[in-house]
Design a protein around this motif. Structure first.
Motif, mmCIF file in Angstrom:
data_model
loop_
_atom_site.group_PDB
_atom_site.id
_atom_site.type_symbol
_atom_site.label_atom_id
_atom_site.label_comp_id
_atom_site.label_asym_id
_atom_site.label_seq_id
_atom_site.Cartn_x
_atom_site.Cartn_y
_atom_site.Cartn_z
ATOM 1 N N THR A 219 0.871 -1.183 0.000
ATOM 2 C CA THR A 219 0.000 0.000 0.000
ATOM 3 C C THR A 219 0.903 1.228 0.000
ATOM 4 O OG1 THR A 219 -0.152 0.254 2.420
ATOM 5 C CG2 THR A 219 -1.763 -1.209 1.367
ATOM 6 N N GLY A 298 2.720 -2.431 4.360
ATOM 7 C CA GLY A 298 1.803 -1.292 4.540
ATOM 8 C C GLY A 298 2.611 -0.008 4.601
ATOM 9 N N CYS A 299 2.769 0.617 3.461
ATOM 10 C CA CYS A 299 3.583 1.831 3.405
ATOM 11 C C CYS A 299 2.686 3.070 3.305
ATOM 12 C CB CYS A 299 4.505 1.729 2.192
ATOM 13 S SG CYS A 299 5.811 2.918 2.214
ATOM 14 N N ALA A 300 1.394 2.838 3.091
ATOM 15 C CA ALA A 300 0.493 3.986 2.921
ATOM 16 C C ALA A 300 0.329 4.743 4.230
ATOM 17 C CB ALA A 300 -0.875 3.498 2.449
ATOM 18 N N VAL A 302 -2.308 5.977 5.910
ATOM 19 C CA VAL A 302 -3.762 5.859 5.859
ATOM 20 C C VAL A 302 -4.381 6.854 6.842
ATOM 21 C CG1 VAL A 302 -5.687 4.246 6.099
ATOM 22 C CG2 VAL A 302 -3.426 3.393 5.438
ATOM 23 N N SER A 303 -5.426 7.490 6.397
ATOM 24 C CA SER A 303 -6.119 8.424 7.268
ATOM 25 C C SER A 303 -6.728 7.650 8.438
ATOM 26 C CB SER A 303 -7.224 9.080 6.436
ATOM 27 O OG SER A 303 -7.648 10.224 7.060
ATOM 28 N N ASP A 304 -6.414 8.074 9.653
ATOM 29 C CA ASP A 304 -6.937 7.338 10.801
ATOM 30 C C ASP A 304 -8.433 7.578 10.999
ATOM 31 O OD1 ASP A 304 -4.595 6.084 11.471
ATOM 32 O OD2 ASP A 304 -3.864 7.774 12.663
ATOM 33 N N GLU A 332 -10.826 1.669 9.908
ATOM 34 C CA GLU A 332 -10.237 0.367 10.239
ATOM 35 C C GLU A 332 -8.736 0.430 9.995
ATOM 36 O OE1 GLU A 332 -11.437 -2.620 11.109
ATOM 37 O OE2 GLU A 332 -13.598 -2.254 10.997
ATOM 38 N N ILE A 334 -5.731 -1.110 8.442
ATOM 39 C CA ILE A 334 -5.580 -2.102 7.374
ATOM 40 C C ILE A 334 -4.492 -3.127 7.710
ATOM 41 C CG2 ILE A 334 -5.047 -2.407 4.928
ATOM 42 C CD1 ILE A 334 -6.028 0.570 4.600
ATOM 43 N N ILE A 335 -3.326 -2.621 8.103
ATOM 44 C CA ILE A 335 -2.208 -3.553 8.311
ATOM 45 C C ILE A 335 -2.454 -4.420 9.553
ATOM 46 C CG2 ILE A 335 -0.581 -2.143 9.679
ATOM 47 C CD1 ILE A 335 0.410 -3.999 6.499
ATOM 48 N N GLY A 349 4.908 -3.346 8.480
ATOM 49 C CA GLY A 349 4.291 -2.031 8.644
ATOM 50 C C GLY A 349 5.336 -0.942 8.696
ATOM 51 N N PHE A 350 4.883 0.269 8.625
ATOM 52 C CA PHE A 350 5.751 1.438 8.779
ATOM 53 C C PHE A 350 5.289 2.223 9.998
ATOM 54 C CE2 PHE A 350 8.690 2.361 5.248
ATOM 55 C CZ PHE A 350 8.489 1.189 4.521
ATOM 56 N N GLU A 353 7.096 8.386 12.808
ATOM 57 C CA GLU A 353 6.960 8.990 14.138
ATOM 58 C C GLU A 353 7.726 10.300 14.230
ATOM 59 O OE1 GLU A 353 4.902 7.762 16.160
ATOM 60 O OE2 GLU A 353 4.610 5.799 15.226
ATOM 61 N N LYS A 364 3.619 -0.757 18.146
ATOM 62 C CA LYS A 364 2.792 -0.975 16.944
ATOM 63 C C LYS A 364 2.989 -2.375 16.368
ATOM 64 C CE LYS A 364 2.263 3.521 15.276
ATOM 65 N NZ LYS A 364 2.652 4.602 14.399
ATOM 66 N N ARG A 367 1.001 -4.654 18.647
ATOM 67 C CA ARG A 367 -0.448 -4.454 18.593
ATOM 68 C C ARG A 367 -1.030 -4.877 17.255
ATOM 69 N NH1 ARG A 367 -2.645 0.452 17.153
ATOM 70 N NH2 ARG A 367 -0.725 1.496 17.771
ATOM 71 N N LYS A 368 -0.297 -4.608 16.166
ATOM 72 C CA LYS A 368 -0.825 -4.928 14.833
ATOM 73 C C LYS A 368 -0.425 -6.329 14.386
ATOM 74 C CE LYS A 368 -0.706 -0.042 13.627
ATOM 75 N NZ LYS A 368 -1.136 0.853 12.566
HETATM 76 O O1 C5P Z 1 -0.881 3.306 13.693
HETATM 77 P P1 C5P Z 1 -0.152 4.016 12.597
HETATM 78 O O2 C5P Z 1 -1.067 4.651 11.611
HETATM 79 O O3 C5P Z 1 0.882 4.968 13.047
HETATM 80 O O4 C5P Z 1 0.644 2.811 11.875
HETATM 81 C C1 C5P Z 1 1.291 2.963 10.689
HETATM 82 C C2 C5P Z 1 1.259 1.672 9.917
HETATM 83 O O5 C5P Z 1 -0.055 1.154 9.885
HETATM 84 C C3 C5P Z 1 1.651 1.872 8.465
HETATM 85 O O6 C5P Z 1 2.224 0.684 8.032
HETATM 86 C C4 C5P Z 1 0.316 2.137 7.795
HETATM 87 O O7 C5P Z 1 0.366 1.821 6.418
HETATM 88 C C5 C5P Z 1 -0.581 1.214 8.559
HETATM 89 N N1 C5P Z 1 -1.983 1.655 8.691
HETATM 90 C C6 C5P Z 1 -2.957 0.942 8.067
HETATM 91 N N2 C5P Z 1 -4.275 1.296 8.224
HETATM 92 C C7 C5P Z 1 -4.601 2.342 8.963
HETATM 93 C C8 C5P Z 1 -3.622 3.077 9.617
HETATM 94 C C9 C5P Z 1 -2.317 2.716 9.462
HETATM 95 O O8 C5P Z 1 -2.646 -0.012 7.347
HETATM 96 N N3 C5P Z 1 -5.884 2.663 9.074
#
Ligand code: C5P
Length: 436
Positions: A219, A298-300, A302-304, A332, A334-335, A349-350, A353, A364, A367-368
């Motif tokens: 991503t 998961g490099c995107a 993503v909007s929280d 949600e 994603i990663i 994941g990325f 910070e 992270k 948790r993920k």
């Molecule tokens: O929790 P945080 O957003 O800081 O974590 C970053 C990592 O989680 C990245 O790898 C990002 O692509 C992924 N991410 C995701 N879905 C989200 C939020 C973050 O896959 N909704």
């Protein structure tokens, strides 16, 4: 000039598109390349070897057993930067896939220590035939670069997939490949320009096909959460890191799907790109692919959060007054969904910070439920968001495993993919009792 001091061997098979080869030869020479040509017997019927010889300034390889040609099949590619076979017919593709070496071209390809690029060209039914597709798959897994044919009118009078790409496109592909950034752990960030072709053979080799047989989903970029028909909530991600990862993974022979948020970056060659806008779209696109991949990165950014309510009409300050309150609800992760899937792919994941990076990254990762996390210090102005450079620290479940110091994103991408692929390939080897 992008191909100065490069030696390129151009193999020409018996497809009608062979008539375009003198132009391809010229385009490569224009970029400074020294081009050698080799033809199959049917290739020689479609393009004049006298023309090729005159253009290239070298004898044309054709017969294995004639000393008169003065080029042996072993020597032809020994010091070449790459061999490109264009057009590559179904027949030659089949031979390459199975290691046949019954003519000068296939023998040279088999002996070639350099990257091999093929540009298939044939009738659509021949191209689509399971035999041809299986042979292409074998070559792809082996790290051969395939320039996929285009759709359009074919020499047989039909129309469909199977047209050889235009010489300019093939030349551009070769330039991109040979000038790529990102040899892993190279001292220089750019592939050095060769002073003389022979001296550089070792450095000129492309990375090993460490990603062969692996299916990778990446991503990349930001997401956009609509507020009303004209406004969005987004973030500063440029997508460059994710795109560099996609290119690096593909260059290492992996099959790559890139799920990209809204960015204006060109799709790396031979990468399957899916464009999305919102976090929910990205979630759905990842989920739909999850069973078909071995690795997810998961490099995107993503909007929280997204809007609890998306306004159907453009918001007007005249009606909203001096302040506007928007209610956001959580998207949600994603990663985290990928990390907790069962069965789950190798999950990376990325963590971008601005403070307490290491602790955050480790938290992270746990948790993920990730296998690896790459920490990106976005408080530094010289790396990260929108920059062409990056610097990462990589952690696995036991702690720090690599420091990738500041370098162009393409170099960091090469290092990270190499790391991931080696971990995944060695765990596969272990799982199947393949240990040496
Ligand atoms: O929790 P945080 O957003 O800081 O974590 C970053 C990592 O989680 C990245 O790898 C990002 O692509 C992924 N991410 C995701 N879905 C989200 C939020 C973050 O896959 N909704």
């Amino acid at each position: 000039m992008q191909l100065e001091h490069r030696k390129i061997v151009l193999g020409i098979c018996g497809g009608i598109a062979a008539y375009k080869c003198p132009e391809l030869c010229r385009l490569l020479q224009k970029q400074g390349a020294d081009v050698y040509t080799v033809v199959t017997a049917s290739g020689a019927k479609l393009v004049s070897t006298a023309t090729l010889q005159a253009l290239s300034g070298h004898p044309v390889g054709s017969e294995i057993f004639t000393a008169a040609d003065n080029i042996g099949h072993i020597e032809l590619c020994a010091d070449a930067d790459c061999m490109v076979i264009a057009p590559a017919t179904a027949n030659t593709i089949a031979k390459l896939a199975h290691g046949l070496a019954d003519n000068m071209l296939t023998a040279a390809a088999l002996a070639a220590p350099c990257p091999l690029i093929i540009a298939p060209a044939m009738n659509s039914r021949m191209y689509r035939h399971p035999a041809t597709q299986a042979n292409l798959e074998i070559l792809k897994q082996r790290g051969v670069f395939i320039i996929p044919p285009a759709d359009g009118p074919l020499a047989c009078g039909e129309s469909g997939i199977g047209r050889m790409r235009e010489p300019a496109e093939i030349a551009a592909y070769i330039c991109a490949l040979l000038n790529r950034h990102g040899l892993p752990f190279a001292e220089n960030t750019l592939l050095p320009k060769p002073d003389a072709p022979r001296e550089l053979t070792a450095q000129k080799l492309l990375p090993t096909a460490s990603g062969a047989g692996l299916r990778v989903l990446i991503t990349a970029g930001p997401t956009e959460e609509p507020i009303d028909p004209v406004r969005v909530i987004t973030n500063k991600s440029s997508g460059k890191m994710g795109f560099a990862l996609a290119q690096a993974a593909r260059e290492r022979g992996a099959e790559v799907t890139l799920i990209a948020g809204p960015v204006h970056l060109p799709t790396p060659a031979q990468v399957n790109r899916i464009n999305v806008k919102t976090a929910q779209d990205m979630y759905d696109a990842v989920k739909a692919k999850l069973d078909d991949v071995d690795i997810v990165i998961g490099c995107a950014a993503v909007s929280d959060y997204r809007l609890a309510y998306v306004y159907p009409q453009k918001l007007k300050k005249e009606t909203q007054g001096d302040s506007l309150t928007l209610t956001l609800i959580k998207n949600e992760d994603i990663i985290a969904m990928v990390g907790h899937a069962n069965p789950r792919p190798f999950t990376v994941g990325f963590a971008a910070e601005t403070m307490a990076g290491e602790a955050q990254a480790k938290e992270k990762l746990a948790r993920k439920n990730l296998d690896l996390i790459a920490l990106n210090d976005v408080s530094r102005s010289d790396v990260g968001f929108n920059s062409d450079d990056n610097a990462l620290t990589v952690f696995d479940r036991d702690g720090k495993i690599a420091d990738l110091p500041k370098a162009p994103k393409a170099v960091i991408a090469a290092q990270l993919t190499e790391l991931i692929f080696n971990m995944v390939q060695s765990s596969r080897g272990t799982a199947s009792g393949n240990k040496e």
